[in-house]
Write an enzyme that holds these catalytic residues in place. Sequence first.
Site, mmCIF file in Angstrom:
data_model
loop_
_atom_site.group_PDB
_atom_site.id
_atom_site.type_symbol
_atom_site.label_atom_id
_atom_site.label_comp_id
_atom_site.label_asym_id
_atom_site.label_seq_id
_atom_site.Cartn_x
_atom_site.Cartn_y
_atom_site.Cartn_z
ATOM 1 N N LYS A 158 0.853 -1.182 0.000
ATOM 2 C CA LYS A 158 0.000 0.000 0.000
ATOM 3 C C LYS A 158 0.893 1.236 0.000
ATOM 4 O O LYS A 158 1.723 1.418 0.898
ATOM 5 C CB LYS A 158 -0.906 -0.011 1.223
ATOM 6 C CG LYS A 158 -1.768 1.247 1.322
ATOM 7 C CD LYS A 158 -2.826 1.108 2.372
ATOM 8 C CE LYS A 158 -3.608 2.403 2.518
ATOM 9 N NZ LYS A 158 -4.663 2.293 3.519
ATOM 10 N N ARG A 163 -10.646 9.938 1.879
ATOM 11 C CA ARG A 163 -10.480 10.596 3.185
ATOM 12 C C ARG A 163 -11.578 11.638 3.394
ATOM 13 O O ARG A 163 -12.003 11.864 4.519
ATOM 14 C CB ARG A 163 -9.081 11.207 3.293
ATOM 15 C CG ARG A 163 -8.017 10.109 3.367
ATOM 16 C CD ARG A 163 -6.621 10.647 3.526
ATOM 17 N NE ARG A 163 -5.631 9.585 3.345
ATOM 18 C CZ ARG A 163 -4.338 9.787 3.203
ATOM 19 N NH1 ARG A 163 -3.856 11.030 3.219
ATOM 20 N NH2 ARG A 163 -3.514 8.771 3.045
ATOM 21 N N LYS A 180 1.317 9.986 5.632
ATOM 22 C CA LYS A 180 1.453 8.603 6.111
ATOM 23 C C LYS A 180 2.732 7.944 5.598
ATOM 24 O O LYS A 180 2.840 6.725 5.542
ATOM 25 C CB LYS A 180 0.214 7.788 5.688
ATOM 26 C CG LYS A 180 -1.106 8.362 6.237
ATOM 27 C CD LYS A 180 -2.284 7.417 6.018
ATOM 28 C CE LYS A 180 -3.556 7.975 6.662
ATOM 29 N NZ LYS A 180 -4.712 7.083 6.542
ATOM 30 N N GLU A 227 7.438 -6.777 1.045
ATOM 31 C CA GLU A 227 6.239 -6.634 1.889
ATOM 32 C C GLU A 227 5.277 -7.806 1.673
ATOM 33 O O GLU A 227 4.729 -8.360 2.618
ATOM 34 C CB GLU A 227 5.510 -5.320 1.563
ATOM 35 C CG GLU A 227 6.162 -4.058 2.127
ATOM 36 C CD GLU A 227 5.909 -3.901 3.624
ATOM 37 O OE1 GLU A 227 5.272 -4.773 4.231
ATOM 38 O OE2 GLU A 227 6.368 -2.883 4.184
ATOM 39 N N LYS A 256 -2.209 -1.459 -3.869
ATOM 40 C CA LYS A 256 -3.071 -0.282 -3.783
ATOM 41 C C LYS A 256 -2.246 0.984 -3.804
ATOM 42 O O LYS A 256 -1.266 1.041 -3.060
ATOM 43 C CB LYS A 256 -3.844 -0.382 -2.475
ATOM 44 C CG LYS A 256 -4.738 0.774 -2.172
ATOM 45 C CD LYS A 256 -5.356 0.581 -0.836
ATOM 46 C CE LYS A 256 -6.182 1.797 -0.496
ATOM 47 N NZ LYS A 256 -6.568 1.815 0.878
ATOM 48 N N SER A 279 -10.186 5.597 -4.661
ATOM 49 C CA SER A 279 -11.123 6.704 -4.854
ATOM 50 C C SER A 279 -10.625 7.740 -5.860
ATOM 51 O O SER A 279 -11.391 8.212 -6.698
ATOM 52 C CB SER A 279 -11.402 7.363 -3.502
ATOM 53 O OG SER A 279 -10.188 7.792 -2.908
ATOM 54 N N TYR A 338 -15.275 1.162 -6.803
ATOM 55 C CA TYR A 338 -16.519 1.849 -6.432
ATOM 56 C C TYR A 338 -17.582 1.678 -7.509
ATOM 57 O O TYR A 338 -18.752 1.963 -7.274
ATOM 58 C CB TYR A 338 -16.234 3.341 -6.168
ATOM 59 C CG TYR A 338 -15.313 3.504 -4.978
ATOM 60 C CD1 TYR A 338 -15.816 3.433 -3.688
ATOM 61 C CD2 TYR A 338 -13.939 3.654 -5.141
ATOM 62 C CE1 TYR A 338 -14.979 3.514 -2.588
ATOM 63 C CE2 TYR A 338 -13.089 3.737 -4.057
ATOM 64 C CZ TYR A 338 -13.617 3.662 -2.781
ATOM 65 O OH TYR A 338 -12.782 3.721 -1.694
HETATM 66 C C1 PBG Z 1 -7.393 3.504 5.504
HETATM 67 C C2 PBG Z 1 -7.761 3.264 4.095
HETATM 68 C C3 PBG Z 1 -7.573 4.187 3.061
HETATM 69 C C4 PBG Z 1 -8.140 3.625 1.926
HETATM 70 C C5 PBG Z 1 -8.635 2.371 2.271
HETATM 71 N N1 PBG Z 1 -8.376 2.156 3.622
HETATM 72 C C6 PBG Z 1 -7.029 5.557 3.064
HETATM 73 C C7 PBG Z 1 -5.708 5.852 3.622
HETATM 74 O O1 PBG Z 1 -4.846 4.993 3.760
HETATM 75 O O2 PBG Z 1 -5.519 7.011 3.956
HETATM 76 C C8 PBG Z 1 -8.175 4.320 0.593
HETATM 77 C C9 PBG Z 1 -9.183 3.851 -0.357
HETATM 78 C C10 PBG Z 1 -9.461 4.763 -1.467
HETATM 79 O O3 PBG Z 1 -8.826 5.820 -1.658
HETATM 80 O O4 PBG Z 1 -10.382 4.446 -2.211
HETATM 81 N N2 PBG Z 1 -6.659 2.623 6.170
#
Ligand code: PBG
Length: 347
Positions: free
Chosen positions: A209, A219, A233, A249, A264, A290, A329
């Site tokens: 990720k 968010r 992050k 990982e 992701k 997203s 989505y």
């Molecule tokens: C949080 C999480 C995130 C997403 C899924 N789980 C956001 C982040 O890590 O800040 C993002 C999913 C998306 O953008 O569609 N643990």
Amino acid sequence: METPHVDARPRYLRQLAERPRRLRRAEWVRALVREHVLVVHDLIWPVFVVEGDGVRESIAALPGVSRLSIDQLLVDARRARALGVPAVAVFPVVPDTQKDDLGTRAIDPNGLACRAARALSESVPGLGIIGDIALDPYTSQGHDGIFRDGDVVNDETVEVLARMAVVHAQAGFDVVAPSDMMDGRVGAIRAALDAAGLERTLILSYAAKYASAFYGPFRQAVGSARPSGSVDKRTYQMDPANAREALREVALDLEEGADLVMVKPGLPYLDVIRQVKDRFGAPTLAYQVSGEYAMLRAGADAGAFSWPDALWESLLAFKRAGADAIVTYAALEIAERLGTEQAASRS
Ligand code: PBG
């Protein structure tokens, strides 16, 4: 010595032994030689859940996506199930007043996510229910773990995540999906689940990720964005510059007991999906996040391209890259389209 035969004719007069276009001349032959297909079983549908009754709240940053109260979620989940979508991924939208520095509500068996899972498992049998395991919906800073002295602390967070996974699995989640990127969390979650008699609960690890700008709309949707701007992050999510590190990982998460691994975001990281699939052969999922969805929508809304065509092409790209399934989505919309096409081809 014999001189090799040289065809002295101009190139355009030489006979073409291969004419790849022959295989593209009509839909029937294109269909016959198609290497990858997108089917409804490839899709996982992410849903945002809010408190209340009869709530369907649109999300400015994600046109076409809504936050749903549990009763409405059940309506849509039944539709998803009827269309053949295998699973939903539940993301709770927690009011700010319920957030704190430790993300205490994450382990509340009566929290919104757990209530949604209970309702889904009772009312929509056969639909897989995936629960996000991370603290960001519950922490006041919007971080995925416990934030102290300027950073997210690893081992203490892992302890909470393991408890969170158990509570979620007990509530009815079939799959727990740690999306936090703490070190060692998959092993800790597996051990905690097994100790609680939950050896049948699957772990879907967000193994690779990345610290990505493409999570922006998510968010906003869950309210984990902070007024000061985006949450940084980068001390736990991966550097977008790295691919080899993603393999490390994934290797660690599989060793620790992950059943499925995920990359992701998706489209900007197709090379990583391909390498993960080739190297490990494990069930490999991609998340069309997203920002990817929003980007496609914005392009379509601006008249740059057709939404259904661009969406389809982007999802097919995941299959070509080696993904076994895709979190998107647009899952319900695609499932509906696939259903309509199937009905049309039968008639
Ligand atoms: C949080 C999480 C995130 C997403 C899924 N789980 C956001 C982040 O890590 O800040 C993002 C999913 C998306 O953008 O569609 N643990």
